[in-house]
Write a protein that holds these residues in place. Structure first.
Motif, PDB file in Angstrom:
ATOM      1  N   ALA A   1       0.853  -1.197   0.000  1.00 16.60           N
ATOM      2  CA  ALA A   1       0.000   0.000   0.000  1.00 16.60           C
ATOM      3  C   ALA A   1       0.883   1.239   0.000  1.00 16.60           C
ATOM      4  CB  ALA A   1      -0.908   0.000   1.221  1.00 16.60           C
ATOM      5  N   GLU A   2       0.496   2.230  -0.792  1.00 18.81           N
ATOM      6  CA  GLU A   2       1.241   3.475  -0.847  1.00 18.81           C
ATOM      7  C   GLU A   2       0.658   4.538   0.079  1.00 18.81           C
ATOM      8  OE1 GLU A   2       1.708   4.740  -4.887  1.00 18.81           O
ATOM      9  OE2 GLU A   2       2.737   2.891  -5.444  1.00 18.81           O
ATOM     10  N   MET A   3      -0.483   4.213   0.725  1.00 25.37           N
ATOM     11  CA  MET A   3      -1.144   5.169   1.611  1.00 25.37           C
ATOM     12  C   MET A   3      -2.067   4.424   2.557  1.00 25.37           C
ATOM     13  SD  MET A   3      -4.008   6.539  -1.074  1.00 25.37           S
ATOM     14  CE  MET A   3      -2.805   6.631  -2.380  1.00 25.37           C
ATOM     15  N   VAL A   4      -2.548   5.108   3.567  1.00 25.67           N
ATOM     16  CA  VAL A   4      -3.575   4.560   4.446  1.00 25.67           C
ATOM     17  C   VAL A   4      -4.883   4.553   3.652  1.00 25.67           C
ATOM     18  CG1 VAL A   4      -4.873   4.902   6.567  1.00 25.67           C
ATOM     19  CG2 VAL A   4      -2.426   5.428   6.501  1.00 25.67           C
ATOM     20  N   ALA A   5      -5.562   3.405   3.620  1.00 22.07           N
ATOM     21  CA  ALA A   5      -6.775   3.301   2.813  1.00 22.07           C
ATOM     22  C   ALA A   5      -7.604   2.106   3.269  1.00 22.07           C
ATOM     23  CB  ALA A   5      -6.419   3.139   1.335  1.00 22.07           C
ATOM     24  N   ASN A   6      -8.833   2.053   2.764  1.00 21.46           N
ATOM     25  CA  ASN A   6      -9.695   0.885   2.932  1.00 21.46           C
ATOM     26  C   ASN A   6      -9.602   0.044   1.668  1.00 21.46           C
ATOM     27  OD1 ASN A   6     -10.876   1.674   5.462  1.00 21.46           O
ATOM     28  ND2 ASN A   6     -12.080   3.167   4.334  1.00 21.46           N
TER      29      ASN A   6
ATOM     30  N   LEU B   1      -8.232   0.260  -3.822  1.00 16.51           N
ATOM     31  CA  LEU B   1      -8.229   0.888  -2.503  1.00 16.51           C
ATOM     32  C   LEU B   1      -9.146   2.103  -2.546  1.00 16.51           C
ATOM     33  CD1 LEU B   1      -4.418   0.845  -1.593  1.00 16.51           C
ATOM     34  CD2 LEU B   1      -6.192  -0.781  -0.887  1.00 16.51           C
ATOM     35  N   GLU B   2      -9.678   2.472  -1.390  1.00 13.07           N
ATOM     36  CA  GLU B   2     -10.515   3.662  -1.295  1.00 13.07           C
ATOM     37  C   GLU B   2      -9.957   4.556  -0.197  1.00 13.07           C
ATOM     38  OE1 GLU B   2     -15.215   4.804  -0.879  1.00 13.07           O
ATOM     39  OE2 GLU B   2     -14.519   2.890  -0.094  1.00 13.07           O
ATOM     40  N   SER B   3      -9.715   5.808  -0.564  1.00 12.50           N
ATOM     41  CA  SER B   3      -9.209   6.786   0.389  1.00 12.50           C
ATOM     42  C   SER B   3      -9.805   8.139   0.057  1.00 12.50           C
ATOM     43  CB  SER B   3      -7.681   6.852   0.317  1.00 12.50           C
ATOM     44  OG  SER B   3      -7.173   7.776   1.250  1.00 12.50           O
ATOM     45  N   MET B   4     -10.364   8.793   1.051  1.00 14.55           N
ATOM     46  CA  MET B   4     -10.982  10.105   0.882  1.00 14.55           C
ATOM     47  C   MET B   4     -11.987  10.106  -0.277  1.00 14.55           C
ATOM     48  SD  MET B   4      -7.638  12.464   1.899  1.00 14.55           S
ATOM     49  CE  MET B   4      -7.609  13.195   0.332  1.00 14.55           C
ATOM     50  N   LYS B   5     -12.808   9.048  -0.333  1.00 17.02           N
ATOM     51  CA  LYS B   5     -13.871   8.869  -1.325  1.00 17.02           C
ATOM     52  C   LYS B   5     -13.359   8.728  -2.753  1.00 17.02           C
ATOM     53  CE  LYS B   5     -17.258  10.969   1.593  1.00 17.02           C
ATOM     54  NZ  LYS B   5     -18.614  11.292   1.711  1.00 17.02           N
ATOM     55  N   MET B   6     -12.080   8.419  -2.902  1.00 12.69           N
ATOM     56  CA  MET B   6     -11.502   8.157  -4.219  1.00 12.69           C
ATOM     57  C   MET B   6     -11.128   6.691  -4.305  1.00 12.69           C
ATOM     58  SD  MET B   6      -8.979  11.442  -4.728  1.00 12.69           S
ATOM     59  CE  MET B   6      -8.270  10.688  -6.165  1.00 12.69           C
ATOM     60  N   GLU B   7     -11.386   6.076  -5.465  1.00 14.36           N
ATOM     61  CA  GLU B   7     -10.981   4.692  -5.696  1.00 14.36           C
ATOM     62  C   GLU B   7      -9.638   4.692  -6.417  1.00 14.36           C
ATOM     63  OE1 GLU B   7     -14.103   2.530  -7.623  1.00 14.36           O
ATOM     64  OE2 GLU B   7     -15.446   2.772  -5.917  1.00 14.36           O
TER      65      GLU B   7
ATOM     66  N   VAL C   1      -8.586  -2.275   6.543  1.00 11.65           N
ATOM     67  CA  VAL C   1      -7.896  -0.990   6.545  1.00 11.65           C
ATOM     68  C   VAL C   1      -6.405  -1.295   6.480  1.00 11.65           C
ATOM     69  CG1 VAL C   1      -7.414   1.114   7.844  1.00 11.65           C
ATOM     70  CG2 VAL C   1      -9.711   0.121   7.888  1.00 11.65           C
ATOM     71  N   VAL C   2      -5.715  -0.666   5.532  1.00 11.78           N
ATOM     72  CA  VAL C   2      -4.274  -0.893   5.372  1.00 11.78           C
ATOM     73  C   VAL C   2      -3.511   0.390   5.654  1.00 11.78           C
ATOM     74  CG1 VAL C   2      -4.578  -2.784   3.747  1.00 11.78           C
ATOM     75  CG2 VAL C   2      -4.367  -0.450   2.879  1.00 11.78           C
ATOM     76  N   GLN C   3      -2.306   0.206   6.119  1.00 17.33           N
ATOM     77  CA  GLN C   3      -1.402   1.324   6.407  1.00 17.33           C
ATOM     78  C   GLN C   3      -0.355   1.399   5.304  1.00 17.33           C
ATOM     79  OE1 GLN C   3      -2.010   3.276   9.199  1.00 17.33           O
ATOM     80  NE2 GLN C   3      -3.806   1.958   9.385  1.00 17.33           N
ATOM     81  N   GLU C   4       0.248   2.556   5.149  1.00 24.68           N
ATOM     82  CA  GLU C   4       1.303   2.718   4.160  1.00 24.68           C
ATOM     83  C   GLU C   4       2.393   1.677   4.406  1.00 24.68           C
ATOM     84  OE1 GLU C   4       4.491   6.102   2.672  1.00 24.68           O
ATOM     85  OE2 GLU C   4       2.831   6.683   3.964  1.00 24.68           O
ATOM     86  N   GLY C   5       2.766   0.944   3.357  1.00 24.29           N
ATOM     87  CA  GLY C   5       3.812  -0.072   3.456  1.00 24.29           C
ATOM     88  C   GLY C   5       3.308  -1.482   3.716  1.00 24.29           C
ATOM     89  N   ASP C   6       2.028  -1.640   4.084  1.00 25.99           N
ATOM     90  CA  ASP C   6       1.479  -2.978   4.301  1.00 25.99           C
ATOM     91  C   ASP C   6       1.512  -3.771   2.999  1.00 25.99           C
ATOM     92  OD1 ASP C   6       0.939  -2.320   6.921  1.00 25.99           O
ATOM     93  OD2 ASP C   6      -1.256  -2.349   6.696  1.00 25.99           O
ATOM     94  N   VAL C   7       1.930  -5.039   3.063  1.00 27.19           N
ATOM     95  CA  VAL C   7       1.909  -5.895   1.885  1.00 27.19           C
ATOM     96  C   VAL C   7       0.473  -6.326   1.599  1.00 27.19           C
ATOM     97  CG1 VAL C   7       2.699  -8.086   0.899  1.00 27.19           C
ATOM     98  CG2 VAL C   7       4.266  -6.701   2.269  1.00 27.19           C
TER      99      VAL C   7
END
Length: 71
Positions: A7-12, A33-39, A60-66
């Motif tokens: 993951a390159e960012m925190v996202a769902n 991934l979905e972040s700030m209402k963007m897919e 929910v993933v964090q930046e850097g999670d595989v």
């Protein structure tokens, strides 16, 4: 050598487009991934065999999670 797609960012995780055992080409969409209402599509850099999918829809993933491992 395995490609660890992270993951390159925190996202769902909105949806997962691949399963273990799938063959994917370079540029294939692995998941959304979905972040700030963007897919945001997560793409495969190199083709190969999906050897592990570490996330599922709703996670929910964090930046850097595989997210996915391609071998």
């Amino acid at each position: 050598m395995a490609e660890m797609v992270a993951a390159e960012m925190v996202a769902n995780v909105h949806s997962v487009a691949v399963s273990v055992g799938d063959h994917v080409d370079a540029g294939a969409t692995l998941l959304i991934l979905e972040s700030m209402k963007m897919e945001i599509p997560v793409l495969c850099e190199d083709g190969g065999l999906v050897s592990d999918v570490k996330v599922g829809p709703g996670d929910v993933v964090q930046e850097g999670d595989v997210l996915v491992v391609i071998s």
